[in-house]
Design a protein around this motif. Sequence first.
Motif, short mmCIF file in Angstrom:
data_model
loop_
_atom_site.label_atom_id
_atom_site.label_comp_id
_atom_site.label_asym_id
_atom_site.label_seq_id
_atom_site.Cartn_x
_atom_site.Cartn_y
_atom_site.Cartn_z
N GLN A 1 9.41 -6.28 13.18
CA GLN A 1 10.76 -5.71 13.07
C GLN A 1 11.80 -6.69 13.61
OE1 GLN A 1 11.22 -1.79 14.81
NE2 GLN A 1 13.36 -2.17 15.31
N SER B 1 16.96 -2.31 18.19
CA SER B 1 16.18 -1.08 18.33
C SER B 1 16.95 -0.09 19.18
CB SER B 1 14.82 -1.38 18.97
OG SER B 1 14.99 -1.85 20.30
N TRP C 1 20.70 -2.32 6.47
CA TRP C 1 19.77 -1.47 7.20
C TRP C 1 18.32 -1.86 6.91
CZ3 TRP C 1 22.05 2.46 10.17
CH2 TRP C 1 23.43 2.66 9.92
N THR D 1 13.37 -5.29 3.93
CA THR D 1 12.11 -4.62 4.24
C THR D 1 11.06 -5.63 4.67
OG1 THR D 1 11.32 -4.77 1.95
CG2 THR D 1 12.57 -2.79 2.56
N GLU E 1 20.97 9.64 20.23
CA GLU E 1 22.25 9.64 19.53
C GLU E 1 23.36 9.05 20.42
OE1 GLU E 1 19.50 12.13 17.53
OE2 GLU E 1 20.14 12.19 19.64
N HIS F 1 9.69 2.77 24.97
CA HIS F 1 9.79 2.11 23.67
C HIS F 1 9.04 0.79 23.67
CE1 HIS F 1 11.85 -0.07 20.36
NE2 HIS F 1 12.05 1.12 19.84
N GLY G 1 14.65 -1.27 6.09
CA GLY G 1 14.03 -0.23 5.29
C GLY G 1 14.80 0.10 4.03
N ARG G 2 16.07 -0.31 3.97
CA ARG G 2 16.88 -0.09 2.78
C ARG G 2 17.35 -1.41 2.18
NH1 ARG G 2 22.70 2.64 3.24
NH2 ARG G 2 23.23 0.44 3.63
N GLU H 1 16.76 -1.29 13.69
CA GLU H 1 16.08 -0.04 14.01
C GLU H 1 15.69 0.68 12.73
OE1 GLU H 1 14.30 3.07 15.25
OE2 GLU H 1 15.03 1.71 16.82
N GLN H 2 14.40 1.05 12.63
CA GLN H 2 13.91 1.65 11.38
C GLN H 2 14.18 3.14 11.28
OE1 GLN H 2 9.86 -0.33 11.87
NE2 GLN H 2 10.22 -0.61 9.69
N ASN H 3 14.47 3.79 12.40
CA ASN H 3 14.82 5.21 12.39
C ASN H 3 16.15 5.40 13.12
OD1 ASN H 3 12.27 6.38 11.18
ND2 ASN H 3 11.41 5.29 12.94
N PRO I 1 19.56 6.65 14.56
CA PRO I 1 20.31 7.90 14.71
C PRO I 1 21.59 7.85 13.88
CG PRO I 1 19.57 7.10 16.85
CD PRO I 1 19.31 6.01 15.86
#
Length: 433
Positions: A259, A167, A222, A228, A181, A311, A224-225, A201-203, A205
Amino acid sequence: MSNEIFQSQSLNDWLFYLEQQHPTEIELGLSRIQSVADKAKLNHLNAGKTVLVAGTNGKGTTIRFIELALIELGYSVGVFSSPHLFTYNERVRVNGELLADSDHISAFDFVEQHKGNTSLTYFEFSTLAAFKLFQQHKLDFVLVEVGLGGRLDSTNILQQDISVITSIGLDHVDWLGNTLEKIAFEKAGIFKANNTAIIGEQNPPLTIEQQAANLKVKTALWSGRDFTFSSALECPKTWQFKSGQAVFEQLNSNFVPRQNIATAIQTLIELNIKLTEGLLNKVIKNFSLPGRMQILCSKPLQMVDVAHNPHAIAYLSDTLASNDAFKHINGIHAVVAMMKDKDIKETLAIMVKSVSHWHIGELEANPRAAKAESIKAVLEDLGAKNVSVYSSVESAWAQAQEEQQEEELLLGFGSFYTVCDILKNNNKEKRSL
């Protein structure tokens, strides 16, 4: 000091010695530890495969899940993690067990004999000692937790097979930068050329993807890609994981973030481990890691969690609001102590509306700790009511226990030190839900 004198020392004597050997507690950089590792031939761990795990939160739980699954399947596994709660020995596990003081003393002595005039920090010294212990056991797998950041953390001298990022959140901004970032850039600095990177990490940077390209990662997977996880439609209390041909449709839930479990499962897949839904659910059921959503008593409900940044607190808050284990709760007594280098206001703001009574304890022996009165001022500025200050975390917990009603939750959080003090002094029998 001579070799004979060193060998006569206790583990506590050695730890005191380590604390005195470098002018600063933290000094990021790889040159010192790399030079000693080269001399001592500690660059390779004699293990089948090695995994290095970085991230703002979730490193310990992700590693623990992988460890338990591998042990269940009969593999030999070593783990290096930090910090510890009670004893230094917790930092190194072999097949789920702690090693004897004599093992650590021998490893420390080995590093001492090879470091020459090189000044090592406490963490650098302990990292090399852990690597020596792993070499001796010739393990199937070694799982290593990054201490701080990644790119310049001493664990990054490894040539690991798989790099994992759990994360990304704002923490340790003085060392890693004050944006997601910048922090992500540092975390992704553990990537190695021609190896696999797994990003939980789902989002993420953009800097993670940039580092993967710069460091010539062979495969980046990744969340989410490429893999899942989602709630099962027919049974919201279960969830499913998908990654290529690997599909697990009825996974059970516990307090560990899905996650983190999903990231652990993907790592196991990349390690070529044959998984079954039954095995994964067994690990989920039996999962435990001291200080992480740890239930101390069920009636009345008492729990501790090492969450210490926005977080982690956000996940804790979401769990309290959504998990059935807390649906009967009517009021929360929170016992808190935090480090002054953390974002105290943003962290506590997440919990202000949920907590009915605040009990702030001093961590007097810790120079990094924020003063209880300072934390109280932050809470009152946020609009918190019923804020009390105590001379210690122990006394704060004891008074909160006295005040807690049957339908209320007693929750301790804010740092590893806070949880450690609570666990040392908790006088309630630990029960499971």
